[in-house]
Design a protein around this motif. Structure first.
Motif, mmCIF file in Angstrom:
data_model
loop_
_atom_site.group_PDB
_atom_site.id
_atom_site.type_symbol
_atom_site.label_atom_id
_atom_site.label_comp_id
_atom_site.label_asym_id
_atom_site.label_seq_id
_atom_site.Cartn_x
_atom_site.Cartn_y
_atom_site.Cartn_z
ATOM 1 N N GLN A 1 118.768 20.182 0.317
ATOM 2 C CA GLN A 1 120.072 20.687 0.704
ATOM 3 C C GLN A 1 120.592 21.623 -0.369
ATOM 4 O O GLN A 1 120.267 21.490 -1.533
ATOM 5 N N GLN A 3 123.510 23.382 -2.678
ATOM 6 C CA GLN A 3 124.791 23.064 -3.308
ATOM 7 C C GLN A 3 125.676 24.307 -3.252
ATOM 8 O O GLN A 3 125.231 25.412 -3.576
ATOM 9 N N GLY A 26 120.111 25.962 -5.546
ATOM 10 C CA GLY A 26 119.072 25.058 -5.091
ATOM 11 C C GLY A 26 117.802 25.859 -4.866
ATOM 12 O O GLY A 26 117.716 27.029 -5.224
ATOM 13 N N SER A 101 115.983 25.544 2.973
ATOM 14 C CA SER A 101 115.834 25.177 1.573
ATOM 15 C C SER A 101 114.837 24.043 1.410
ATOM 16 O O SER A 101 114.320 23.501 2.398
ATOM 17 N N TYR A 102 114.602 23.687 0.157
ATOM 18 C CA TYR A 102 113.653 22.620 -0.152
ATOM 19 C C TYR A 102 114.313 21.618 -1.083
ATOM 20 O O TYR A 102 115.026 21.993 -2.018
ATOM 21 N N ASN A 103 114.073 20.352 -0.832
ATOM 22 C CA ASN A 103 114.395 19.321 -1.825
ATOM 23 C C ASN A 103 113.304 18.257 -1.782
ATOM 24 O O ASN A 103 112.537 18.154 -0.821
ATOM 25 N N LYS A 105 113.313 15.024 -1.510
ATOM 26 C CA LYS A 105 113.380 13.936 -0.528
ATOM 27 C C LYS A 105 112.976 14.397 0.864
ATOM 28 O O LYS A 105 112.202 13.731 1.554
#
Length: 124
Positions: A1, A3, A26, A101-103, A105
């Motif tokens: 996500q 920010q 991010g 986007s990438y995170n 989790k």
């Protein structure tokens, strides 16, 4: 996500101007629509203005001719120039972004993100 961090709110007299900024951070592949919403006490959150990645804009009727949205895609930042402010513009203003986007989790996802909000108060 993604920010989103907003800045630029404050107290201003009717007829005055403010400029809001919102920077996205991010691991971002692309941002589609970015925009501004607002929520006054006792009212639902409403769209103020939005801009697509290609520059198409949408404005609420109540702010047309007074507010201008712009973007710096290289900086993942959206701005809202607010002129001729009225007491009825008083609200918490929230930045919103529809981003790819990438995170860690969730991996790579497309999702909506919201900023924490910035207070705009217009005195009569």
């Amino acid at each position: 996500q993604v920010q989103l961090v907003e800045s630029g709110g404050g107290l201003v007299q009717a007829g005055g101007s403010l400029r809001l900024s919102c920077a996205a951070s991010g691991i971002i592949f692309s941002i589609n629509d970015m925009g501004w919403y607002r929520q006054a006490p006792g009212k639902q959150r409403e769209l103020v203005a939005a801009m697509s990645s290609g520059g198409r804009t949408t404005y609420a009727d109540s702010v047309k001719g007074r507010f201008t949205i712009s973007r710096d895609n290289a900086k993942n930042t959206v701005y809202l120039q607010m002129n001729s402010l009225k007491p009825e513009d008083t609200a918490v203003y929230y930045c919103n972004a529809d981003a790819d986007s990438y995170n860690v989790k969730a991996g790579r996802t497309r999702s909506q993100s919201w900023g924490q909000g910035t207070q705009v108060t217009v005195s009569s």
